[in-house]
Design a protein around this motif. Structure first.
Motif, PDB file in Angstrom:
ATOM      1  N   SER A  15      17.790  23.547  37.455  1.00  0.00           N
ATOM      2  CA  SER A  15      16.411  24.187  37.308  1.00  0.00           C
ATOM      3  C   SER A  15      15.511  23.981  38.566  1.00  0.00           C
ATOM      4  CB  SER A  15      15.749  23.743  36.083  1.00  0.00           C
ATOM      5  OG  SER A  15      14.334  24.259  36.071  1.00  0.00           O
ATOM      6  N   GLY A  16      15.081  25.051  39.217  1.00  0.00           N
ATOM      7  CA  GLY A  16      14.363  24.886  40.542  1.00  0.00           C
ATOM      8  C   GLY A  16      13.254  25.900  40.471  1.00  0.00           C
ATOM      9  N   GLU A  17      12.519  26.083  41.656  1.00  0.00           N
ATOM     10  CA  GLU A  17      11.184  27.063  41.585  1.00  0.00           C
ATOM     11  C   GLU A  17      11.964  28.365  41.469  1.00  0.00           C
ATOM     12  OE1 GLU A  17       8.290  23.955  41.862  1.00  0.00           O
ATOM     13  OE2 GLU A  17       8.241  26.333  41.693  1.00  0.00           O
ATOM     14  N   GLU A  18      12.788  28.714  42.166  1.00  0.00           N
ATOM     15  CA  GLU A  18      13.211  30.023  42.200  1.00  0.00           C
ATOM     16  C   GLU A  18      13.965  30.641  40.855  1.00  0.00           C
ATOM     17  OE1 GLU A  18      10.996  30.961  45.388  1.00  0.00           O
ATOM     18  OE2 GLU A  18      12.255  32.644  44.002  1.00  0.00           O
ATOM     19  N   GLU A  19      14.918  29.374  40.390  1.00  0.00           N
ATOM     20  CA  GLU A  19      16.037  30.048  39.414  1.00  0.00           C
ATOM     21  C   GLU A  19      16.314  28.810  38.489  1.00  0.00           C
ATOM     22  OE1 GLU A  19      19.912  31.351  40.706  1.00  0.00           O
ATOM     23  OE2 GLU A  19      19.493  33.036  39.365  1.00  0.00           O
ATOM     24  N   THR A  20      16.630  28.969  37.104  1.00  0.00           N
ATOM     25  CA  THR A  20      16.900  28.144  36.260  1.00  0.00           C
ATOM     26  C   THR A  20      18.494  28.812  35.572  1.00  0.00           C
ATOM     27  OG1 THR A  20      15.049  27.473  35.521  1.00  0.00           O
ATOM     28  CG2 THR A  20      16.782  26.875  33.879  1.00  0.00           C
ATOM     29  N   ILE A  21      19.333  27.920  35.694  1.00  0.00           N
ATOM     30  CA  ILE A  21      20.764  28.087  35.483  1.00  0.00           C
ATOM     31  C   ILE A  21      21.217  27.338  34.242  1.00  0.00           C
ATOM     32  CG2 ILE A  21      23.150  28.649  36.045  1.00  0.00           C
ATOM     33  CD1 ILE A  21      21.917  29.129  38.768  1.00  0.00           C
ATOM     34  N   PHE A  22      21.660  28.090  33.090  1.00  0.00           N
ATOM     35  CA  PHE A  22      22.444  27.220  32.009  1.00  0.00           C
ATOM     36  C   PHE A  22      23.962  27.621  32.068  1.00  0.00           C
ATOM     37  CE2 PHE A  22      19.279  24.867  29.166  1.00  0.00           C
ATOM     38  CZ  PHE A  22      18.135  25.240  29.676  1.00  0.00           C
ATOM     39  N   CYS A  23      24.659  26.522  32.314  1.00  0.00           N
ATOM     40  CA  CYS A  23      26.152  26.928  32.533  1.00  0.00           C
ATOM     41  C   CYS A  23      27.105  26.089  31.383  1.00  0.00           C
ATOM     42  CB  CYS A  23      26.593  26.399  33.925  1.00  0.00           C
ATOM     43  SG  CYS A  23      28.536  26.898  34.153  1.00  0.00           S
ATOM     44  N   TYR A  24      27.877  27.045  30.897  1.00  0.00           N
ATOM     45  CA  TYR A  24      28.842  26.288  29.675  1.00  0.00           C
ATOM     46  C   TYR A  24      30.114  26.691  30.187  1.00  0.00           C
ATOM     47  CZ  TYR A  24      24.261  26.090  27.348  1.00  0.00           C
ATOM     48  OH  TYR A  24      23.194  26.029  26.961  1.00  0.00           O
ATOM     49  N   ARG A  25      31.156  25.538  30.217  1.00  0.00           N
ATOM     50  CA  ARG A  25      32.459  25.641  30.589  1.00  0.00           C
ATOM     51  C   ARG A  25      33.322  25.613  29.633  1.00  0.00           C
ATOM     52  NH1 ARG A  25      32.823  26.037  36.029  1.00  0.00           N
ATOM     53  NH2 ARG A  25      30.822  25.386  37.273  1.00  0.00           N
ATOM     54  N   PHE A  26      33.869  26.760  28.874  1.00  0.00           N
ATOM     55  CA  PHE A  26      34.894  26.448  27.663  1.00  0.00           C
ATOM     56  C   PHE A  26      36.305  26.327  28.339  1.00  0.00           C
ATOM     57  CE2 PHE A  26      31.142  28.705  26.530  1.00  0.00           C
ATOM     58  CZ  PHE A  26      30.900  28.868  25.202  1.00  0.00           C
ATOM     59  N   LYS A  27      37.051  25.432  27.439  1.00  0.00           N
ATOM     60  CA  LYS A  27      38.434  25.280  27.624  1.00  0.00           C
ATOM     61  C   LYS A  27      39.301  26.527  27.471  1.00  0.00           C
ATOM     62  CE  LYS A  27      38.168  20.385  26.449  1.00  0.00           C
ATOM     63  NZ  LYS A  27      39.034  19.330  25.500  1.00  0.00           N
ATOM     64  N   GLY A  28      40.191  26.882  28.674  1.00  0.00           N
ATOM     65  CA  GLY A  28      40.848  28.209  28.481  1.00  0.00           C
ATOM     66  C   GLY A  28      41.829  27.978  27.076  1.00  0.00           C
ATOM     67  N   ASP A  29      42.462  29.133  26.730  1.00  0.00           N
ATOM     68  CA  ASP A  29      43.189  28.834  25.663  1.00  0.00           C
ATOM     69  C   ASP A  29      44.518  29.931  25.917  1.00  0.00           C
ATOM     70  OD1 ASP A  29      44.592  29.380  22.934  1.00  0.00           O
ATOM     71  OD2 ASP A  29      43.304  27.850  22.315  1.00  0.00           O
ATOM     72  N   ASP A  30      45.654  29.579  26.027  1.00  0.00           N
ATOM     73  CA  ASP A  30      46.599  30.352  26.433  1.00  0.00           C
ATOM     74  C   ASP A  30      46.906  31.396  24.868  1.00  0.00           C
ATOM     75  OD1 ASP A  30      48.647  27.890  27.971  1.00  0.00           O
ATOM     76  OD2 ASP A  30      47.179  29.354  28.752  1.00  0.00           O
ATOM     77  N   ASP A  31      46.993  30.845  23.694  1.00  0.00           N
ATOM     78  CA  ASP A  31      47.088  31.799  22.670  1.00  0.00           C
ATOM     79  C   ASP A  31      45.968  32.747  22.490  1.00  0.00           C
ATOM     80  OD1 ASP A  31      49.110  30.257  21.690  1.00  0.00           O
ATOM     81  OD2 ASP A  31      47.927  28.832  20.545  1.00  0.00           O
ATOM     82  N   ALA A  32      44.758  32.524  22.778  1.00  0.00           N
ATOM     83  CA  ALA A  32      43.870  33.279  22.950  1.00  0.00           C
ATOM     84  C   ALA A  32      44.121  34.691  23.628  1.00  0.00           C
ATOM     85  CB  ALA A  32      42.495  32.888  22.964  1.00  0.00           C
ATOM     86  N   ARG A  33      44.388  34.149  25.179  1.00  0.00           N
ATOM     87  CA  ARG A  33      44.687  35.070  26.153  1.00  0.00           C
ATOM     88  C   ARG A  33      45.928  35.882  25.617  1.00  0.00           C
ATOM     89  NH1 ARG A  33      45.862  32.582  31.934  1.00  0.00           N
ATOM     90  NH2 ARG A  33      43.699  31.387  31.097  1.00  0.00           N
ATOM     91  N   ALA A  34      46.864  35.339  24.950  1.00  0.00           N
ATOM     92  CA  ALA A  34      48.110  36.310  24.395  1.00  0.00           C
ATOM     93  C   ALA A  34      47.451  37.062  23.451  1.00  0.00           C
ATOM     94  CB  ALA A  34      49.183  35.252  24.007  1.00  0.00           C
ATOM     95  N   ALA A  35      46.654  36.670  22.700  1.00  0.00           N
ATOM     96  CA  ALA A  35      46.111  37.655  21.378  1.00  0.00           C
ATOM     97  C   ALA A  35      45.466  38.826  22.083  1.00  0.00           C
ATOM     98  CB  ALA A  35      45.318  36.993  20.547  1.00  0.00           C
ATOM     99  N   ALA A  36      44.543  38.498  23.214  1.00  0.00           N
ATOM    100  CA  ALA A  36      43.958  39.476  23.900  1.00  0.00           C
ATOM    101  C   ALA A  36      44.620  40.583  24.394  1.00  0.00           C
ATOM    102  CB  ALA A  36      42.983  38.886  24.908  1.00  0.00           C
TER     103      ALA A  36
END
Length: 532
Positions: A511-532
Motif C-alpha cells: 500500500s502506497g500513496e498511488e496504489e494499494t495491491i492485495f495479492c493472493y498466490r494459490f498453489k497450482g493443481d495438475d488435476d484441476a488443469r487437466a479437468a479444465a
C-alpha cells in the motif's frame, strides 16, 4: 408489597385508559382532517377548471370567425397544456368530447384521440362517462375514481371536477390525488405510536421503581428484625453468667417488647433460670438447624441457576444462528423482486442503489453465515473454473461500485481452474472487492487480475485507497478497521486470512500513496488443469 402491587395495577389501568383515549381522539381527528383536505382540494380544482373555462370562453368570443374553429381549438389546447399543471405532474387540465374522445391529456398524451367512454377503473367507475354527465349539469360536478398517478405510476384515489363548454361540446376538467392526506395521517399515526411506546416505557419504569421500593422496604424490615434478634441474643449470653434484665426502652418492635417483659419476669425467678436457659439453648439449636437447611436450599438454588445460565447461553447461540438463517429468505425475496422490477420496468437509478445495498447485505450475510458454520462444516473441495467464477463475482459487484462512483475493470486470463471450495473462494473474492469499494477514492478504478505464474495462480486487487494502509498485517485481525468513518464489522479480512492459512494461500499486501495491491498466490493443481 401489597401497596406496590395496587399502585402497579392502577398505573397499568391509567396508562391503558390514556392510550385508548389517544387512539379515539386520533380516529376522530383523522376523519376531520380527511374531510377538510378533500373540501379544500375540491375548492381548488373547481377554481382551476372555472379559470380555464373563462380563458376558453374569452378566446372563443374574441377570435371566433377570424380563424377556423379547428385552428382556434388547437391553439387553445396548446396554451392550456403549457400553462396549467403542477411541478409534480398533477393538477393538469384534461379535455374530452361528449362522445368520450380524449382531446387533451398532457400527462398521458398517448390517450389523445382514443375513445374512453366505456373505460372503467378498478372499482367499476365509468370515469369518462360520469365526468361528461356531471359536466353538462349547471355548474358542473365532481367524480371520485381511481387513476394512474404520474409520480408513482400506480393507481391512486382521485377526485375531479368537470364543466362543459357547450359551443364545442367539450368536457373540461382537472383533479387531485387524495393519497397525500393518507401520508399526513400515516405520519401522525407514527407519532402516536411513538407516544404509546413512551407511555409503556414509563409504565415499565414505574413498575421497576415500585419493585425497588418494595425490595428496599423488605430489606429494611429484615434489618430491623435481625437487629432485634441480635440484641436478644446478646442479652441471653449475658444472662447465662449474671442476673440481668432487658431494657425495654431499647426494643423497637411492640411484639418484641412483650417478649422482653416475659423474659424479665423469667429472669427474676432464680429457680427457673436453669430451665429457661436450657429452653433458650434448644431454641438456638433449632435456629442453627434452620439456617443449615436454608444454606442447603440456597446451594440447590445456585446449582439450578447455574444450569439455567448454561441453557440460556446455549439458547442464545442457537438464536443467533437461527436469526442468520432467517435473514436469507427476505434477502432472497428482495433480490428476486428487484430483478422482476428491472425486467418489467427497466433500469432505475434509485432501484440500482437499492440493489447495490441489498448485495452488500448479502455479502455481510455470507460472512456471518460462514463465521457461524465454519467450525461445524467441512466445505467440499472441487474443481472450479476460476476465470469464469471471478468474472461472475466482478459482475455482481459492478452496480455496487458504480453506486459508489467507482469503475471495475478485469484482467482475467482464460482457462484457469483450481481445486478449492467455492464457498471459501467466494469469501476471499467478495471481501476483497467489498473492502476495495469501501476504501477506494471516488472516481477511481478498481482492477481485478487473474493470471498463471509458473506453478502458481496469482489473484490481484489493485485500487487507489483514500490513504495508505498503516499496518498491512493488522488489517487481517478481527474487528480491526483502518478507517473508523467507514462502516463494517472488521471481520472480512480475518475470514480471508483464516481461509488462506487453511488452504496454503500466500498473502501479499502493498500500500502506497498511488496504489494499494492485495495479492493472493494459490498453489497450482495438475488435476484441476487437466479437468479444465
Amino acid at each position: 408489597m401489597w401497596g406496590a402491587s395496587i399502585l402497579l395495577v392502577l398505573a397499568v389501568l391509567a396508562t391503558l385508559l390514556a392510550i385508548s383515549i389517544e387512539y379515539w381522539e386520533f380516529d376522530r381527528e383523522t376523519q376531520q382532517l380527511r374531510h377538510r383536505y378533500i373540501e379544500e382540494q375540491k375548492k381548488q380544482i373547481r377554481y382551476d377548471t372555472n379559470r380555464v373555462l373563462h380563458f376558453i370562453e374569452t378566446e372563443y368570443q374574441k377570435r371566433r370567425g377570424t380563424i377556423p374553429d379547428t385552428v382556434l381549438q388547437a391553439q387553445i389546447k396548446d396554451a392550456i397544456a403549457s400553462l396549467y399543471g403542477r411541478p409534480d405532474g398533477t393538477g393538469y387540465i384534461f379535455i374530452y368530447g361528449y362522445d368520450g374522445t380524449c382531446l387533451l391529456d398532457p400527462v398521458q398524451p398517448y390517450n389523445v384521440g382514443k375513445n374512453l367512454l366505456d373505460f372503467r377503473d378498478s372499482n367499476g367507475v365509468q370515469v369518462i362517462k360520469d365526468l361528461i354527465d356531471v359536466s353538462r349539469r349547471p355548474g358542473g360536478g365532481f367524480v371520485r375514481y381511481t387513476w394512474i398517478k404520474p409520480t408513482t405510476r400506480r393507481p391512486s384515489p382521485k377526485i375531479s371536477y368537470a364543466r362543459a363548454f357547450k359551443p364545442w361540446r367539450w368536457m373540461v376538467g382537472t383533479g387531485v390525488y387524495l393519497d397525500e392526506v393518507e401520508k399526513v395521517i400515516a405520519q401522525r399515526r407514527e407519532a402516536l405510536r411513538e407516544k404509546t411506546y413512551n407511555s409503556i416505557a414509563k409504565l415499565l419504569l414505574l413498575m421497576g421503581a415500585l419493585f425497588v421500593v418494595g425490595l428496599l422496604g423488605v430489606r429494611y424490615l429484615n434489618r430491623v428484625i435481625r437487629k432485634e434478634v441480635q440484641s436478644f441474643t446478646r442479652y441471653f449470653e449475658r444472662a447465662a453468667k449474671s442476673h440481668i434484665v432487658i431494657d425495654e426502652s431499647q426494643v423497637r418492635l411492640a411484639e418484641f417488647k412483650k417478649l422482653a417483659r416475659v423474659i424479665n419476669e423469667m429472669l427474676s425467678e432464680v429457680h427457673e433460670r436453669k430451665r429457661k436457659l436450657r429452653e433458650i439453648n434448644l431454641l438456638l439449636e433449632e435456629k442453627v438447624e434452620s439456617k443449615t437447611a436454608d444454606l442447603k436450599e440456597r446451594n440447590r438454588l445456585l446449582e439450578e441457576e447455574k444450569a439455567f445460565s448454561v441453557a440460556l447461553v446455549q439458547a442464545q447461540d442457537s438464536f443467533i444462528r437461527q436469526s442468520i438463517h432467517e435473514i436469507n429468505t427476505p434477502l432472497a425475496v428482495i433480490m428476486t423482486h428487484i430483478d422482476i422490477f428491472k425486467m418489467k420496468y427497466g433500469e432505475n437509478r434509485y432501484l440500482a442503489k437499492i440493489e447495490a445495498a441489498a448485495k452488500m447485505i448479502a455479502t455481510i450475510y455470507d460472512d456471518l453465515s460462514y463465521m457461524v458454520k465454519k467450525d461445524r462444516f467441512d466445505y467440499a473441495v472441487g474443481v472450479i473454473d476460476f476465470s469464469g467464477f471471478l468474472r461472475e463475482r466482478v459482475r455482481f459487484f459492478l452496480e455496487i461500485a458504480q453506486g459508489n462512483r467507482l469503475e471495475l475493470s478485469e484482467e482475467i486470463e482464460e482457462g484457469i481452474s483450481i481445486r478449492f471450495s467455492d464457498i471459501e473462494l467466494q469469501r476471499i473474492v467478495d471481501n476483497n472487492l467489498s473492502n476495495a469499494i469501501k476504501y477506494a477514492r471516488e472516481h477511481s478504478e478498481i482492477a481485478v487480475a487473474l493470471s498463471r505464474n509458473g506453478e502458481e495462480i496469482v489473484l490481484e486487487f489493485r485500487s487507489r485507497s483514500r490513504q495508505p494502509i498503516a499496518d498491512t498485517r493488522k488489517i487481517f485481525e478481527a474487528f480491526h478497521r483502518e478507517d473508523r468513518e467507514v462502516g463494517g464489522f472488521g471481520l472480512g479480512l480475518q475470514i480471508v486470512r483464516s481461509i488462506c492459512e487453511k488452504n496454503g494461500v500466500r498473502i501479499e499486501v502493498d500500500s502506497g500513496e498511488e496504489e494499494t495491491i492485495f495479492c493472493y498466490r494459490f498453489k497450482g493443481d495438475d488435476d484441476a488443469r487437466a479437468a479444465a
